[in-house]
Design a protein around this motif. Sequence first.
Motif, PDB file in Angstrom:
ATOM      1  N   ILE A 120       0.849  -1.184   0.000  1.00  0.00           N
ATOM      2  CA  ILE A 120       0.000   0.000   0.000  1.00  0.00           C
ATOM      3  C   ILE A 120       0.888   1.239   0.000  1.00  0.00           C
ATOM      4  N   PRO A 121       0.368   2.378  -0.438  1.00  0.00           N
ATOM      5  CA  PRO A 121       1.175   3.612  -0.434  1.00  0.00           C
ATOM      6  C   PRO A 121       1.649   3.945   0.968  1.00  0.00           C
ATOM      7  N   LYS A 122       2.873   4.445   1.062  1.00  0.00           N
ATOM      8  CA  LYS A 122       3.491   4.646   2.373  1.00  0.00           C
ATOM      9  C   LYS A 122       2.707   5.610   3.253  1.00  0.00           C
ATOM     10  N   GLN A 123       2.044   6.603   2.649  1.00  0.00           N
ATOM     11  CA  GLN A 123       1.312   7.560   3.471  1.00  0.00           C
ATOM     12  C   GLN A 123       0.113   6.933   4.189  1.00  0.00           C
ATOM     13  N   PHE A 124      -0.315   5.749   3.722  1.00  0.00           N
ATOM     14  CA  PHE A 124      -1.447   5.072   4.351  1.00  0.00           C
ATOM     15  C   PHE A 124      -1.012   3.888   5.220  1.00  0.00           C
ATOM     16  N   MET A 125       0.289   3.665   5.332  1.00  0.00           N
ATOM     17  CA  MET A 125       0.768   2.632   6.237  1.00  0.00           C
ATOM     18  C   MET A 125       0.554   3.073   7.681  1.00  0.00           C
ATOM     19  N   HIS A 126       0.328   2.101   8.576  1.00  0.00           N
ATOM     20  CA  HIS A 126       0.009   2.391   9.972  1.00  0.00           C
ATOM     21  C   HIS A 126       1.253   2.312  10.863  1.00  0.00           C
ATOM     22  N   VAL A 127       1.369   3.258  11.747  1.00  0.00           N
ATOM     23  CA  VAL A 127       2.344   3.231  12.837  1.00  0.00           C
ATOM     24  C   VAL A 127       1.566   3.517  14.119  1.00  0.00           C
ATOM     25  N   SER A 184       3.217  14.543   2.897  1.00  0.00           N
ATOM     26  CA  SER A 184       2.332  13.720   3.728  1.00  0.00           C
ATOM     27  C   SER A 184       3.102  12.760   4.620  1.00  0.00           C
ATOM     28  N   VAL A 185       4.360  12.506   4.275  1.00  0.00           N
ATOM     29  CA  VAL A 185       5.148  11.523   5.022  1.00  0.00           C
ATOM     30  C   VAL A 185       6.236  12.199   5.866  1.00  0.00           C
ATOM     31  N   ARG A 186       5.936  13.402   6.348  1.00  0.00           N
ATOM     32  CA  ARG A 186       6.753  14.049   7.387  1.00  0.00           C
ATOM     33  C   ARG A 186       5.855  14.223   8.616  1.00  0.00           C
ATOM     34  N   PRO A 187       5.667  13.159   9.381  1.00  0.00           N
ATOM     35  CA  PRO A 187       4.663  13.165  10.446  1.00  0.00           C
ATOM     36  C   PRO A 187       5.141  13.692  11.794  1.00  0.00           C
ATOM     37  N   LEU A 188       6.407  14.119  11.891  1.00  0.00           N
ATOM     38  CA  LEU A 188       6.923  14.613  13.172  1.00  0.00           C
ATOM     39  C   LEU A 188       7.162  16.121  13.134  1.00  0.00           C
ATOM     40  N   TRP A 191      -7.731   6.728  -3.599  1.00  0.00           N
ATOM     41  CA  TRP A 191      -7.605   6.645  -2.142  1.00  0.00           C
ATOM     42  C   TRP A 191      -8.362   7.758  -1.429  1.00  0.00           C
ATOM     43  N   GLU A 192      -9.134   8.531  -2.164  1.00  0.00           N
ATOM     44  CA  GLU A 192      -9.827   9.672  -1.573  1.00  0.00           C
ATOM     45  C   GLU A 192     -10.827   9.243  -0.489  1.00  0.00           C
ATOM     46  N   THR A 193     -11.588   8.199  -0.757  1.00  0.00           N
ATOM     47  CA  THR A 193     -12.577   7.743   0.222  1.00  0.00           C
ATOM     48  C   THR A 193     -11.912   7.203   1.475  1.00  0.00           C
ATOM     49  N   VAL A 194     -10.801   6.499   1.284  1.00  0.00           N
ATOM     50  CA  VAL A 194     -10.038   5.983   2.432  1.00  0.00           C
ATOM     51  C   VAL A 194      -9.538   7.148   3.279  1.00  0.00           C
ATOM     52  N   LEU A 195      -9.002   8.164   2.614  1.00  0.00           N
ATOM     53  CA  LEU A 195      -8.496   9.336   3.331  1.00  0.00           C
ATOM     54  C   LEU A 195      -9.597  10.009   4.135  1.00  0.00           C
ATOM     55  N   GLN A 196     -10.747  10.242   3.516  1.00  0.00           N
ATOM     56  CA  GLN A 196     -11.842  10.907   4.221  1.00  0.00           C
ATOM     57  C   GLN A 196     -12.330  10.057   5.397  1.00  0.00           C
ATOM     58  N   SER A 197     -12.367   8.738   5.214  1.00  0.00           N
ATOM     59  CA  SER A 197     -12.798   7.848   6.293  1.00  0.00           C
ATOM     60  C   SER A 197     -11.840   7.916   7.477  1.00  0.00           C
ATOM     61  N   TYR A 198     -10.535   7.904   7.178  1.00  0.00           N
ATOM     62  CA  TYR A 198      -9.548   8.020   8.255  1.00  0.00           C
ATOM     63  C   TYR A 198      -9.665   9.368   8.958  1.00  0.00           C
TER      64      TYR A 198
END
Length: 238
Positions: free
Chosen positions: A19-26, A109-113, A56-63
């Motif tokens: 899956i795209p890295k921005q949607f991976m879970h940590v 999107s992948v700079r979460p800190l 991935w728009e619907t997934v994003l909105q759901s999250y």
Amino acid sequence: MNIALIIAGGSGNRMGQDIPKQFMHVDDCPIIIHTMMCFQNHPDIQGIAVVCLNGWETVLQSYANQFGITKLKWIFPGGNTGMESIHNGIYGLKEVGCVGEDLVLIHDSVRPLLSQDIISSNIAICKASGYAVTGIKCREAILESEDGFTSCISIPRDKLIRTQTPQTFRLKNIIAAHEEAKEKGITDSVASCTLMAELGGKEMHLVPGSEKNIKITTVEDLEIFRALRHTTKESWLK
């Protein structure tokens, strides 16, 4: 308004995951939500827009709904390149009624800190000077290589800056830069700051960044992010 424009249009091929890295879970939370939360929690951010990977728009909105990202106002389609995704985002903001004086904090999107202080400094410096680019001075010795395996050229590091995001502009200025780039045939500049440099004559003011403001592109980066989330500063450190 001060608007966070989060660029999440990439597929993350370098990560090599399903899956795209921005949607991976940590820690049971998607990376992009960790990133959005930085802006959600900042009192001076009035809205969040995301340029999202197609499909991935619907997934994003759901999250966003699940994790309480109430400042998410707009989702725009991703492009084939980072520059095209930013183009889609800034023109999307214009189309939904954002005005030229609005500040746009363009962020990976992948700079979460991302820290609250860096967001505040971007806003303050952009308001005062027109542009703000997050960066840190280069500490490493730098070599230049043509093939990635050999080198005989050293580059002095004293004047080198490693840029990060956010990179902040008034909406009218970043749109004008993309218009000028179109006229000059510039289609794939790697970042907004490099686009401004290629266009020339646009002085960008630097915001001190952080080594913690990492960009997650590899599995190693993912491990570092997880470790940093569970690390606190020792009480004896000044």
